[in-house]
Scaffold this active site. Structure first.
Site, PDB file in Angstrom:
ATOM      1  N   LYS A 168      41.262  43.857  36.829  1.00 39.61           N
ATOM      2  CA  LYS A 168      39.966  42.647  36.723  1.00 39.61           C
ATOM      3  C   LYS A 168      38.984  43.440  37.203  1.00 39.61           C
ATOM      4  O   LYS A 168      39.095  43.743  38.084  1.00 39.61           O
ATOM      5  CB  LYS A 168      40.859  41.928  38.573  1.00 39.61           C
ATOM      6  CG  LYS A 168      42.691  41.724  38.155  1.00 39.61           C
ATOM      7  CD  LYS A 168      43.288  40.657  39.165  1.00 39.61           C
ATOM      8  CE  LYS A 168      43.507  41.930  40.662  1.00 39.61           C
ATOM      9  NZ  LYS A 168      43.276  41.615  41.737  1.00 39.61           N
ATOM     10  N   THR A 212      36.142  32.209  47.098  1.00 41.61           N
ATOM     11  CA  THR A 212      37.601  33.256  46.228  1.00 41.61           C
ATOM     12  C   THR A 212      38.837  33.409  47.223  1.00 41.61           C
ATOM     13  O   THR A 212      38.972  34.769  46.992  1.00 41.61           O
ATOM     14  CB  THR A 212      36.636  35.061  45.153  1.00 41.61           C
ATOM     15  OG1 THR A 212      35.602  35.122  46.428  1.00 41.61           O
ATOM     16  CG2 THR A 212      36.032  33.859  44.457  1.00 41.61           C
ATOM     17  N   GLY A 219      41.885  35.336  49.005  1.00 43.18           N
ATOM     18  CA  GLY A 219      42.785  35.248  48.272  1.00 43.18           C
ATOM     19  C   GLY A 219      43.553  35.542  46.378  1.00 43.18           C
ATOM     20  O   GLY A 219      44.469  35.224  45.943  1.00 43.18           O
ATOM     21  N   THR A 220      42.270  35.548  45.897  1.00 46.01           N
ATOM     22  CA  THR A 220      42.494  35.824  44.455  1.00 46.01           C
ATOM     23  C   THR A 220      43.186  36.418  44.503  1.00 46.01           C
ATOM     24  O   THR A 220      44.316  36.295  42.661  1.00 46.01           O
ATOM     25  CB  THR A 220      41.232  35.917  44.410  1.00 46.01           C
ATOM     26  OG1 THR A 220      40.221  34.685  44.980  1.00 46.01           O
ATOM     27  CG2 THR A 220      40.985  35.524  42.401  1.00 46.01           C
ATOM     28  N   GLY A 221      43.015  37.426  44.475  1.00 49.45           N
ATOM     29  CA  GLY A 221      44.607  38.596  43.613  1.00 49.45           C
ATOM     30  C   GLY A 221      45.469  38.301  44.335  1.00 49.45           C
ATOM     31  O   GLY A 221      46.372  39.074  43.623  1.00 49.45           O
ATOM     32  N   CYS A 222      46.023  37.776  45.211  1.00 46.94           N
ATOM     33  CA  CYS A 222      46.637  37.588  46.204  1.00 46.94           C
ATOM     34  C   CYS A 222      47.959  37.005  45.414  1.00 46.94           C
ATOM     35  O   CYS A 222      48.680  36.925  44.633  1.00 46.94           O
ATOM     36  CB  CYS A 222      47.189  37.843  47.693  1.00 46.94           C
ATOM     37  SG  CYS A 222      46.202  38.715  48.745  1.00 46.94           S
TER      38      CYS A 222
END
Length: 266
Positions: free
Chosen positions: A175, A207, A209-212
């Protein structure tokens, strides 16, 4: 459409990341979320202020009871803070769900900079968990830690993706959101080559928690029978709208609008 997703990760008391974001994402996309909690955190939008580890025998018990009773179509891992936790998760999956697809979000550092992975656990992560993944979803700082590379441009991303793929996952979604660029560029690397996936960049601090959320959305798609590419594209679209319609709460990195798929008149 259903799709049973077992999420093995830490809890976020602020509700924006971790288990809470995972549950919201899977539910918003029509899946069924189950959890095995690895740790409790005391945090809000400004940072992580405390971590309370769950005993590993209790972690394994959570996984066993859920898998043996309800079943599982995809597993998603998040915060696995120690080598012992990673070993426990791998042993449980080896015996309980050896052929189930796995999405691995290699959570290492919180948005505010708090370390969420013990340095001694890096080797176990690379040798035991990553090789069994259907897709590994690191952001650029995580990829730098995993590879020892400095990643500053697309060429660096391509080299890092190839190196990460050599660790044994079936695919890597690298990412590029942390890169200073007009748009957001992700790389999907597999034995078929590298696919560049671009999308608009939304200028916002909300943003958390975007990856979770992205990893859980991908896991939901796989659990529902989508191909990896379709699951990734749907997940990216879901997260993009969740960022764009974020409620703006908190003094720091605020949460996303995970519920944007839910109709107000439903």
């Amino acid at each position: 459409m259903a799709g049973r997703v077992l999420i093995v990760a830490g809890s976020d008391s602020g509700g924006g990341a971790g288990i809470q974001a995972d549950i919201k994402s899977v539910t918003a996309l029509g899946g069924y979320a189950m959890t095995a909690i690895t740790a409790l955190t005391a945090q809000n939008t400004e940072g992580v202020f405390g971590v309370h580890e769950v005993p590993v025998d209790f972690l394994r018990q959570q996984m066993e009871l859920v898998i043996n009773d309800i079943g599982v179509d995809c597993v998603k891992t998040g915060m696995l803070h120690s080598g012992t936790v990673i070993e426990t998760v791998c042993d449980a999956l080896d015996s309980l769900a050896p052929s189930v697809p796995i999405v691995i979000d290699p959570v290492m550092v919180a948005k505010g900079g708090h370390a969420l992975l013990e340095p001694s656990a890096m080797g176990v992560l690379k040798t035991r968990l990553i090789p069994r993944s259907t897709v590994l979803t690191p952001n650029l700082p995580e990829a730098e830690l995993l590879t020892g590379m400095e990643i500053r441009d697309e060429d660096d991303m391509r080299r890092a993706a190839d190196l990460l793929l050599s660790f044994g996952p079936r695919a890597v979604l690298l990412k590029g959101g942390h890169m200073d660029s007009h748009d957001v560029m992700d790389l999907l690397a597999s034995d078929d080559g590298i696919e560049v996936i671009r999308g608009p960049r939304i200028q916002t601090r909300h943003t958390h928690g975007t990856g979770c959320s992205l990893a859980s959305a991908i896991a939901c798609g796989l659990a529902q029978g989508l191909s990896l590419t379709r699951a990734i594209r749907r997940a990216r679209s879901y997260v993009l709208t969740a960022i764009g319609t974020a409620p703006g709460w908190g003094r720091g990195h605020g949460p996303l609008n995970h519920a944007h798929t839910v109709r107000a008149d439903a």
